[in-house]
Design a protein around this motif. Sequence first.
Motif, short mmCIF file in Angstrom:
data_model
loop_
_atom_site.label_atom_id
_atom_site.label_comp_id
_atom_site.label_asym_id
_atom_site.label_seq_id
_atom_site.Cartn_x
_atom_site.Cartn_y
_atom_site.Cartn_z
N VAL A 1 0.84 -1.20 0.00
CA VAL A 1 0.00 0.00 0.00
C VAL A 1 0.87 1.25 0.00
CG1 VAL A 1 -1.66 1.33 1.38
CG2 VAL A 1 -2.00 -1.11 1.05
N CYS A 2 1.93 1.24 0.80
CA CYS A 2 2.85 2.37 0.86
C CYS A 2 3.47 2.63 -0.51
CB CYS A 2 3.93 2.11 1.90
SG CYS A 2 5.14 3.44 2.05
N ILE A 3 3.92 1.57 -1.17
CA ILE A 3 4.54 1.73 -2.49
C ILE A 3 3.52 2.25 -3.50
CG2 ILE A 3 5.52 0.45 -4.44
CD1 ILE A 3 7.06 -1.18 -2.37
N ASP A 4 2.31 1.72 -3.46
CA ASP A 4 1.25 2.16 -4.37
C ASP A 4 0.99 3.66 -4.20
OD1 ASP A 4 -0.75 1.73 -6.34
OD2 ASP A 4 -2.27 1.74 -4.76
N ARG A 5 0.86 4.09 -2.96
CA ARG A 5 0.61 5.52 -2.69
C ARG A 5 1.81 6.37 -3.07
NH1 ARG A 5 -2.32 4.95 3.21
NH2 ARG A 5 -4.31 4.19 2.38
N CYS A 6 3.00 5.89 -2.80
CA CYS A 6 4.22 6.62 -3.11
C CYS A 6 4.34 6.86 -4.61
CB CYS A 6 5.44 5.85 -2.58
SG CYS A 6 7.01 6.66 -2.91
N VAL A 7 4.11 5.82 -5.39
CA VAL A 7 4.20 5.95 -6.85
C VAL A 7 3.12 6.90 -7.36
CG1 VAL A 7 3.96 4.69 -9.04
CG2 VAL A 7 5.31 3.72 -7.17
N ALA A 8 1.90 6.78 -6.84
CA ALA A 8 0.82 7.67 -7.26
C ALA A 8 1.15 9.13 -6.94
CB ALA A 8 -0.49 7.27 -6.58
N LYS A 9 1.69 9.38 -5.75
CA LYS A 9 2.08 10.75 -5.38
C LYS A 9 3.21 11.25 -6.26
CE LYS A 9 0.71 10.54 -0.52
NZ LYS A 9 1.19 10.56 0.86
N PHE A 10 4.16 10.40 -6.56
CA PHE A 10 5.29 10.79 -7.40
C PHE A 10 4.79 11.26 -8.76
CE2 PHE A 10 9.38 10.64 -9.41
CZ PHE A 10 10.30 10.69 -8.38
N PHE A 11 3.87 10.49 -9.37
CA PHE A 11 3.33 10.86 -10.67
C PHE A 11 2.47 12.12 -10.59
CE2 PHE A 11 4.25 6.45 -12.13
CZ PHE A 11 5.01 6.81 -13.23
N GLU A 12 1.70 12.26 -9.53
CA GLU A 12 0.86 13.46 -9.37
C GLU A 12 1.72 14.70 -9.25
OE1 GLU A 12 -2.43 15.63 -9.48
OE2 GLU A 12 -2.41 13.45 -9.69
N VAL A 13 2.78 14.64 -8.45
CA VAL A 13 3.68 15.78 -8.30
C VAL A 13 4.39 16.07 -9.62
CG1 VAL A 13 5.80 16.58 -7.17
CG2 VAL A 13 3.98 15.55 -5.82
N ASN A 14 4.84 15.02 -10.30
CA ASN A 14 5.50 15.19 -11.59
C ASN A 14 4.58 15.88 -12.59
OD1 ASN A 14 7.54 14.96 -13.46
ND2 ASN A 14 7.23 12.80 -13.85
N LYS A 15 3.32 15.48 -12.61
CA LYS A 15 2.33 16.09 -13.50
C LYS A 15 2.10 17.55 -13.13
CE LYS A 15 -2.53 15.63 -14.73
NZ LYS A 15 -3.76 14.90 -14.44
N SER A 16 1.97 17.84 -11.84
CA SER A 16 1.74 19.22 -11.38
C SER A 16 2.91 20.12 -11.72
CB SER A 16 1.50 19.25 -9.87
OG SER A 16 0.35 18.54 -9.54
N VAL A 17 4.12 19.64 -11.50
CA VAL A 17 5.31 20.44 -11.81
C VAL A 17 5.40 20.68 -13.32
CG1 VAL A 17 7.84 20.40 -11.83
CG2 VAL A 17 6.60 19.75 -9.77
N GLY A 18 5.13 19.66 -14.12
CA GLY A 18 5.15 19.83 -15.58
C GLY A 18 4.14 20.85 -16.05
N THR A 19 2.94 20.81 -15.48
CA THR A 19 1.90 21.78 -15.84
C THR A 19 2.32 23.19 -15.45
OG1 THR A 19 0.19 20.10 -15.54
CG2 THR A 19 -0.53 22.38 -15.50
N LYS A 20 2.87 23.34 -14.27
CA LYS A 20 3.31 24.66 -13.81
C LYS A 20 4.43 25.20 -14.68
CE LYS A 20 3.27 28.03 -10.81
NZ LYS A 20 2.16 28.97 -10.77
N LEU A 21 5.39 24.36 -15.05
CA LEU A 21 6.48 24.79 -15.92
C LEU A 21 5.96 25.21 -17.29
CD1 LEU A 21 9.29 22.22 -15.08
CD2 LEU A 21 9.23 24.64 -14.50
N GLN A 22 4.97 24.49 -17.83
CA GLN A 22 4.39 24.87 -19.11
C GLN A 22 3.68 26.21 -19.00
OE1 GLN A 22 1.89 21.59 -20.28
NE2 GLN A 22 3.53 20.66 -21.49
N GLN A 23 2.96 26.44 -17.90
CA GLN A 23 2.29 27.72 -17.70
C GLN A 23 3.30 28.85 -17.60
OE1 GLN A 23 0.01 27.04 -14.16
NE2 GLN A 23 -1.69 26.05 -15.23
N MET A 24 4.38 28.61 -16.88
CA MET A 24 5.41 29.64 -16.72
C MET A 24 6.09 29.95 -18.06
SD MET A 24 7.04 28.52 -13.07
CE MET A 24 8.37 29.71 -13.13
N SER A 25 6.39 28.93 -18.83
CA SER A 25 7.06 29.17 -20.11
C SER A 25 6.12 29.83 -21.09
CB SER A 25 7.63 27.87 -20.69
OG SER A 25 6.59 27.01 -21.07
N GLY A 26 4.82 29.52 -21.03
CA GLY A 26 3.84 30.14 -21.90
C GLY A 26 3.62 31.60 -21.56
#
Length: 89
Positions: A59-84
């Motif tokens: 369960v810990c690994i499942d949550r950890c991976v999900a959080k990792f991808f969610e943060v990665n997605k959020s950071v990518g979106t923010k970087l795209q907004q900043m560059s735009g």
Amino acid sequence: MSFFMNNAANQSVNMQNMAMAEQELEMVSDLFNRIVSSCHQKCIPKTYIEGELNKGEAVCIDRCVAKFFEVNKSVGTKLQQMSGAGLPM
């Protein structure tokens, strides 16, 4: 138009595609390795008790991976907004 001219252009495109594919593979491998390292450190004790993951570890690994991808997605979106918006990154 010569057959050889067209072949040279295709080869150039194929080399570009290969370079892009290699770079993408490198990025995916790096992401995978960072996830494995981070989630293993957080979720798996230093001394193994069992050969298989127990429910809490899984369960810990499942949550950890999900959080990792969610943060990665959020950071990518923010970087795209900043560059735009022309903001410095």
